[in-house]
Design an enzyme around this catalytic site. Structure first.
Site, PDB file in Angstrom:
ATOM      1  CG  ASP A  38      -3.928   4.196 -13.540  1.00 25.83           C
ATOM      2  OD1 ASP A  38      -2.721   4.116 -13.968  1.00 25.83           O
ATOM      3  OD2 ASP A  38      -4.342   4.779 -12.307  1.00 25.83           O
ATOM      4  CG  ASP A  43      -1.458   7.563 -12.605  1.00 19.33           C
ATOM      5  OD1 ASP A  43      -1.932   7.128 -11.122  1.00 19.33           O
ATOM      6  OD2 ASP A  43      -1.482   6.895 -13.894  1.00 19.33           O
ATOM      7  CG  ASP A  93      -5.043   6.017  -9.534  1.00 25.45           C
ATOM      8  OD1 ASP A  93      -5.808   6.018  -8.809  1.00 25.45           O
ATOM      9  OD2 ASP A  93      -4.130   5.772  -9.536  1.00 25.45           O
TER      10      ASP A  93
HETATM   11  N1  CTP Z   1       1.750   5.907  -7.045  1.00 24.15           N
HETATM   12  C1  CTP Z   1       1.668   6.001  -5.447  1.00 24.15           C
HETATM   13  N2  CTP Z   1       0.522   5.901  -4.618  1.00 24.15           N
HETATM   14  C2  CTP Z   1      -0.271   5.589  -4.592  1.00 24.15           C
HETATM   15  C3  CTP Z   1      -0.265   4.539  -6.248  1.00 24.15           C
HETATM   16  C4  CTP Z   1       0.790   5.195  -6.965  1.00 24.15           C
HETATM   17  O1  CTP Z   1       2.758   6.808  -5.039  1.00 24.15           O
HETATM   18  N3  CTP Z   1      -1.312   5.005  -3.727  1.00 24.15           N
HETATM   19  C5  CTP Z   1       2.696   6.244  -8.310  1.00 24.15           C
HETATM   20  C6  CTP Z   1       3.360   4.506  -8.093  1.00 24.15           C
HETATM   21  O2  CTP Z   1       4.976   4.838  -7.376  1.00 24.15           O
HETATM   22  C7  CTP Z   1       4.031   4.894  -9.792  1.00 24.15           C
HETATM   23  C8  CTP Z   1       2.569   6.252  -9.748  1.00 24.15           C
HETATM   24  O3  CTP Z   1       2.087   6.696  -8.927  1.00 24.15           O
HETATM   25  O4  CTP Z   1       5.230   5.664  -9.228  1.00 24.15           O
HETATM   26  C9  CTP Z   1       1.835   5.202 -11.448  1.00 24.15           C
HETATM   27  O5  CTP Z   1       1.263   4.476 -10.612  1.00 24.15           O
HETATM   28  P1  CTP Z   1      -0.272   3.611 -11.302  1.00 24.15           P
HETATM   29  O6  CTP Z   1      -1.289   4.043 -12.116  1.00 24.15           O
HETATM   30  O7  CTP Z   1      -0.144   2.459 -10.790  1.00 24.15           O
HETATM   31  O8  CTP Z   1       1.573   3.144 -12.473  1.00 24.15           O
HETATM   32  P2  CTP Z   1       1.856   3.200 -13.918  1.00 24.15           P
HETATM   33  O9  CTP Z   1       3.875   3.311 -14.666  1.00 24.15           O
HETATM   34  O10 CTP Z   1       1.676   5.332 -14.555  1.00 24.15           O
HETATM   35  O11 CTP Z   1       1.783   2.367 -14.441  1.00 24.15           O
HETATM   36  P3  CTP Z   1       0.490   2.537 -15.579  1.00 24.15           P
HETATM   37  O12 CTP Z   1       0.428   2.925 -16.993  1.00 24.15           O
HETATM   38  O13 CTP Z   1      -0.224   1.031 -16.071  1.00 24.15           O
HETATM   39  O14 CTP Z   1      -1.061   2.965 -14.937  1.00 24.15           O
HETATM   40 MN    MN Z   2      -0.630   5.373 -14.326  1.00 23.87          MN
HETATM   41 MN    MN Z   3      -2.538   5.136 -10.900  1.00 23.39          MN
END
Ligand code: CTP
Ligand code: MN
Ligand code: MN
Length: 506
Positions: free
Chosen positions: A332, A334, A430
């Site tokens: 995703d 963020d 997100d």
């Molecule tokens: N996070 C959070 N609260 C949430 C969801 C996620 O604090 N409800 C934090 C996670 O702990 C993470 C960060 O946001 O450190 C990013 O989460 P995520 O998008 O799931 O992972 P990525 O490391 O960005 O991996 P990817 O590249 O696959 O998206």
């Molecule tokens: Mn992410």
């Molecule tokens: Mn995320």
């Protein structure tokens, strides 16, 4: 229940190959598969190609830079000779082609251009001596937040196996075993040199007998039998499939598995009740399972900035998550949104989301309101920021630059969704709004990796008696919060050396 099923199938058709532009036509890299393995070679090949390097699929006279990992000069020469059937000149200062260690490749990738070849990059007499006299493994600090963990490292075959075992444990509901594997994998990810035997891992923190057995198997056979068993296990494969759907956690997937769900179409057949998140996750599954590229993430950022700045022009919008840690792709995108003036933040996300929806840029969204006025003090788990979990209809770039930048203005959701009109692709996004005084904590919390965050919070609590979350740092004994104005300051408050985002890939 699944009105867009037909379109979903069409969306799953693979896009036509797009060759990345060649930026360094005089450099022709050949990666030696021996000891590197096919998977890592494939990964490194696409990494280099994305950065504009030519990578030769086969060895030929056109190759200028031969790169290998954990091989001696003579290993590489005899490997090439066996492949080509022709003898090679065997001078140790070989320059045509250069016979190089992976270090040259890694350096070139981070420079974004071919590194000048120096003696230290070459295999040959110098290279093999270095191999024999290598220093003992460095000692590794127990918490991931006390170490530097880069994105790429020389032991990925081992850490991939350990992470898969960790994931399997999590899918079986065993948090403790899952954490043990995650810790072992994370320690090994921080090692700068390739492990040569399981014995070398004996003194590493968190690397117990099970971990050493996995290392030994990978080093000796190139595979780990437990991992191979998982790959063919129906339960593992189903649980992995089901939990990969947006809105589906381990508990839900377990329940569905017990109810006989084995593939996504079974959900409809078995009449399983779905939440709105899950319905959207299934409808756009084919798109969402494709990794989001950095280029796509940057286009999403452009759309979001455009939407938010219509309402408040000087917001700070930061891409966090994996992309901030230097990943080239993710599941995703963020974003963190803030402003020094709290009034400016109020309602801005809702307005921007409504506007994007009206422009046909959103396929789905669900917003969680801020769950408290004051930051939660004791919880190291709670995250109460206003958050929008969305699925974007990211306009395709090949439909023209202006549309790409402005996000297909005037198009409505139904225009975008009409069958055959594939002018977009679904991307998970997100969006998190944070008050300005919590911004450094939110930035630290949302940059990840998940394991790095978990370790940072564990370190704060067990070593400093402080509670850290995405809202702040709290001294629970004194019942007060400790402010900070930057990530660097938070590390300093915890008595930790600053770890920049590219080294938080724990
Ligand atoms: N996070 C959070 N609260 C949430 C969801 C996620 O604090 N409800 C934090 C996670 O702990 C993470 C960060 O946001 O450190 C990013 O989460 P995520 O998008 O799931 O992972 P990525 O490391 O960005 O991996 P990817 O590249 O696959 O998206
Ligand atoms: Mn992410
Ligand atoms: Mn995320």
């Amino acid at each position: 229940m699944f009105p867009h099923k037909k379109r979903r199938k069409e969306a799953a058709a693979p896009p036509g190959p797009v060759a990345p532009p060649v930026l360094f036509p005089d450099v022709w890299i050949f990666l030696v598969e021996r000891r590197m393995g096919a998977a890592r070679r494939g990964f490194l090949t696409s990494l280099a190609q994305r950065k504009g390097f030519c990578v030769a699929p086969e060895f030929s006279g056109a190759v200028t830079h031969v790169v290998s990992e954990q091989n001696s000069f003579t290993d590489v020469l005899s490997w090439i000779e066996r492949k080509t059937g022709k003898p090679m000149q065997s001078a140790a200062d070989q320059t045509s082609p250069h016979i190089l260690d992976i270090g040259w490749f890694t350096e070139s990738m981070s420079l974004g251009k071919p590194a000048t070849v120096e003696a230290r990059h070459r295999l040959g007499i110098l290279g093999s001596q270095m191999c024999e006299d290598r220093a003992a493994l460095p000692s590794v600090a127990p918490y991931a937040c006390q170490r530097q963990t880069p994105l790429t490292h020389p032991n990925s075959e081992i850490t991939d196996a350990l992470e898969m075992l960790g994931k399997a444990a999590a899918l079986q509901g065993s948090e403790v075993r899952s954490l043990a594997f995650a810790r072992a994998a994370s320690v090994i990810k921080s090692l700068p040199i390739k492990l040569r035997s399981a014995n070398e891992a004996k003194n590493l923190v968190w690397c117990g007998g099970h971990c050493q057995a996995v290392i030994q198997e990978i080093l000796e056979d190139g595979t780990c039998h437990e991992v191979e068993e998982l790959k063919v296990s129906e339960q593992y494969r189903c649980m992995e499939l089901l939990t990969s759907v947006f809105g589906v956690g381990v508990r839900t997937a377990e329940r569905w598995y017990k109810d006989g769900v084995r593939k996504l179409s079974d959900l409809e057949e078995l009449n399983i009740k779905l939440t709105a998140d899950q319905r959207a996750g299934i409808e756009h599954y084919a798109d969402l399972k494709q990794p989001v590229t950095l280029e796509e993430a940057e286009r999403v950022q452009h759309l979001i900035k455009d939407a938010l700045c219509r309402f408040v022009p000087d917001l700070t919008i930061t891409m966090t998550g994996g992309f901030r840690r230097g990943k080239q792709q993710g599941h995703d995108v963020d974003f963190l949104i803030t402003h020094p003036d709290q009034e400016s933040l109020s309602g801005v996300l809702e307005k921007a989301v409504d506007w994007m929806d009206s422009q046909g840029l959103l396929l789905y969204h669900h917003t969680k309101v801020r769950s408290h006025v004051h930051a939660p003090r004791r919880s190291t788990h709670m995250d109460g920021h206003e958050t929008c979990y969305a699925i974007f209809a990211l306009p395709n770039c090949d439909t023209g630059r202006s549309e790409c930048e402005a996000g297909a203005p005037g198009a409505t959701h139904s225009d975008l969704a009409s069958p055959g009109a594939h002018t977009w692709r679904a991307v998970r996004v997100d969006l998190v709004v944070t008050p300005h005084d919590e911004y450094p904590f939110a930035l630290l919390g949302w940059t990840g990796s998940k394991h790095f965050e978990r370790e940072l919070r564990r370190f704060s609590w067990h070593e400093k008696n402080l509670s850290l979350n995405s809202h702040g740092l709290y001294d629970t004994e004194q019942d007060c919060s400790i402010p900070a104005t930057s990530e660097e300051e938070i590390f300093a408050l915890l008595g930790l050396q600053y770890v920049p985002p590219p080294y938080r890939n724990a």
